[in-house]
Design a protein around this motif. Structure first.
Motif, PDB file in Angstrom:
ATOM      1  N   LYS A   8       3.245   4.003   2.809  1.00 55.06           N
ATOM      2  CA  LYS A   8       2.743   2.846   2.613  1.00 55.06           C
ATOM      3  C   LYS A   8       3.883   1.671   2.069  1.00 55.06           C
ATOM      4  O   LYS A   8       4.489   1.954   1.407  1.00 55.06           O
ATOM      5  N   LYS A   9       3.357   0.522   2.653  1.00 54.86           N
ATOM      6  CA  LYS A   9       4.510  -0.690   2.283  1.00 54.86           C
ATOM      7  C   LYS A   9       3.811  -1.950   1.585  1.00 54.86           C
ATOM      8  O   LYS A   9       3.077  -2.577   2.502  1.00 54.86           O
ATOM      9  N   VAL A  10       3.710  -2.311   0.380  1.00 50.53           N
ATOM     10  CA  VAL A  10       3.050  -3.460  -0.090  1.00 50.53           C
ATOM     11  C   VAL A  10       4.229  -4.289  -0.453  1.00 50.53           C
ATOM     12  O   VAL A  10       5.112  -4.046  -1.413  1.00 50.53           O
ATOM     13  N   ASP A  17      -0.339  -9.737  -3.236  1.00 45.27           N
ATOM     14  CA  ASP A  17       0.463  -8.397  -2.708  1.00 45.27           C
ATOM     15  C   ASP A  17      -0.202  -8.499  -1.225  1.00 45.27           C
ATOM     16  O   ASP A  17      -1.276  -8.655  -0.963  1.00 45.27           O
ATOM     17  N   THR A  19      -0.202  -5.997   1.991  1.00 40.56           N
ATOM     18  CA  THR A  19      -0.082  -4.704   2.638  1.00 40.56           C
ATOM     19  C   THR A  19       0.314  -4.920   4.019  1.00 40.56           C
ATOM     20  O   THR A  19      -0.486  -5.073   4.938  1.00 40.56           O
ATOM     21  N   GLU A  22       0.078   0.981   6.040  1.00 39.08           N
ATOM     22  CA  GLU A  22      -1.052   1.831   5.244  1.00 39.08           C
ATOM     23  C   GLU A  22      -1.172   3.128   5.828  1.00 39.08           C
ATOM     24  O   GLU A  22      -1.325   3.385   6.967  1.00 39.08           O
ATOM     25  N   SER A  58       6.406   1.919  -0.396  1.00 38.73           N
ATOM     26  CA  SER A  58       5.827   1.729  -1.831  1.00 38.73           C
ATOM     27  C   SER A  58       5.315   3.194  -2.191  1.00 38.73           C
ATOM     28  O   SER A  58       4.880   3.765  -3.232  1.00 38.73           O
ATOM     29  N   ASN A 217      -1.449  -2.737  10.480  1.00 36.47           N
ATOM     30  CA  ASN A 217      -0.619  -2.105   9.370  1.00 36.47           C
ATOM     31  C   ASN A 217      -1.120  -0.638   9.412  1.00 36.47           C
ATOM     32  O   ASN A 217      -0.426   0.235   8.672  1.00 36.47           O
ATOM     33  N   ARG A 218      -1.752   0.025  10.354  1.00 42.73           N
ATOM     34  CA  ARG A 218      -2.017   1.437  10.431  1.00 42.73           C
ATOM     35  C   ARG A 218      -1.910   1.782  12.071  1.00 42.73           C
ATOM     36  O   ARG A 218      -1.816   1.098  12.945  1.00 42.73           O
TER      37      ARG A 218
END
Ligand SMILES: Nc1ncnc2c1ncn2[C@@H]1O[C@H](COP(=O)(O)OP(=O)(O)OP(=O)(O)O)[C@@H](O)[C@H]1O
Length: 339
Positions: A8-10, A17, A19, A22, A58, A217-218
């Motif tokens: 995960k990277k935020v 924030d 994202t 995820e 993250s 993001n996935r």
């Protein structure tokens, strides 16, 4: 070789924030060319930058050759970075230094003895086909040549993995092909694992063994290139692999105005052995129908051939139906284009 779990990277930014990644899970094998494809903003750059800790994840784990790298710092981090070469879309060369000095730079940082550096630079420039340009400056080189210098520099410290961040996006089609051929050659000669991110399906078709599709993001699917091309599971993958026929053929050429009893239009995708058999000729002779080819394309992937045909079949209604049944009974993917 590279095992990513629950990554995960935020990003913290002024607007709150963001994202960027995820629950990313990937297993990249030693010696393979692994592609990560996705559209703009999907999270590709963040993902590749997390792999060499240019961005700190993250949450989640990234193991390289069995070692969890997310906790590394100091000397261990330096050694990790040395084992991972990276090339970029805009080459990131030192413009005031010659080609040879650019390639020598990571060796100097690693405190390799001067005499060894000279030999190694020569070897690397030979590998990328730029021996004659050792004394030139980046500004005197074409885009393709600049990327070759960047590749030589990335390989200087004998990395285990080469990370490519949109490495051909700034290049024309012909130069892209030559850079991809060089990467393929390096992968085979040195057994180097290559991870590349791209938004161009052509890049994936040309050199990847397997590919992951990233959307919002996935990772939405991962598989062999041939499977992603012929059996895309998500709408996003279909878009990326050019599954939308109407981008290739004008809509009015393949859709009917109204019901047509004696005509059927099919999209036929074939791969493996089916690509080698004269199935269409057989069908025409056996069922005595006409087959008009509206579109045809063939892709020579690293380990497979994938063809795509759009056919209009005409003739006696029963014969056309039988012909369609025949095609569906073969090892082909047959889709009817609206009846
Ligand atoms: N430093 C940052 N600060 C805040 N948000 C960021 C930062 N870097 C990236 N993002 C956001 O994270 C998301 C993923 O960005 P990323 O650059 O990884 O995508 P990408 O797939 O590489 O896109 P592109 O192909 O356009 O480069 C986007 O929403 C982007 O706006």
């Amino acid at each position: 070789m590279i095992k990513i779990s629950g990554l995960k990277k935020v990003y913290q930014s002024d607007i709150g924030d963001v994202t960027a990644l995820e629950d990313v899970n990937l297993d990249i094998r030693r010696g393979e060319v692994f592609g990560i494809i996705g559209s703009s903003g999907a999270g590709k750059s963040t993902l590749i930058r997390c792999i060499n800790l240019l961005e700190k994840p993250s949450a989640g784990k990234i193991e390289i050759a069995g070692q969890d790298i997310t906790e590394l710092s100091g000397k261990e981090l330096i050694l990790l970075r040395r084992s991972l070469g990276m090339i970029f879309q805009h080459f990131n060369l030192l413009m005031q230094q010659t080609v040879a000095d650019n390639v020598a730079f990571p060796l100097e940082i690693a405190r390799v003895p001067r005499t060894e550096i000279a030999t190694r630079v020569q070897e690397l420039l030979k590998l990328v086909g730029l021996s004659e340009k050792a004394g030139a400056y980046p500004a005197q080189l074409s885009g393709g040549q600049k990327q070759r210098v960047a590749i030589a520099r990335a390989l200087a410290n004998n990395p285990k993995v080469l990370l490519c961040d949109e490495a051909t996006s700034a290049l024309d089609a012909l130069t892209t092909k030559s850079i991809l051929a060089l990467l393929k050659d390096i992968n085979e000669k040195l057994g180097l694992t290559i991870v590349l991110i791209t938004h161009q399906i052509e890049v994936v078709k040309e050199i990847c063994d397997r590919v992951a599709v990233i959307e919002k993001n996935r990772i939405v699917e991962t598989g062999r290139v041939v499977d992603i091309l012929t059996k895309p599971k998500t709408a996003c993958t279909k878009n990326l692999v050019g599954g939308d026929l109407f981008e290739k053929i004008p809509k009015e050429r393949i859709l009917f105005d109204g019901p047509q009893d004696d005509k059927r239009r099919l999209k036929v995708t074939f791969t493996g052995e089916a690509a080698m058999k004269p199935l269409i000729s057989y069908m025409i002779l056996e069922f005595r129908i006409y087959a008009n080819i509206l579109f045809a394309d063939i892709n020579y992937l690293k380990e497979a051939v994938v063809g795509e045909l759009v056919l209009e079949l005409t003739g006696a209604r029963d014969a056309v139906d039988d012909a369609v049944r025949y095609l569906k009974g073969q090892n082909l993917i047959v889709e009817e284009l609206e009846r």
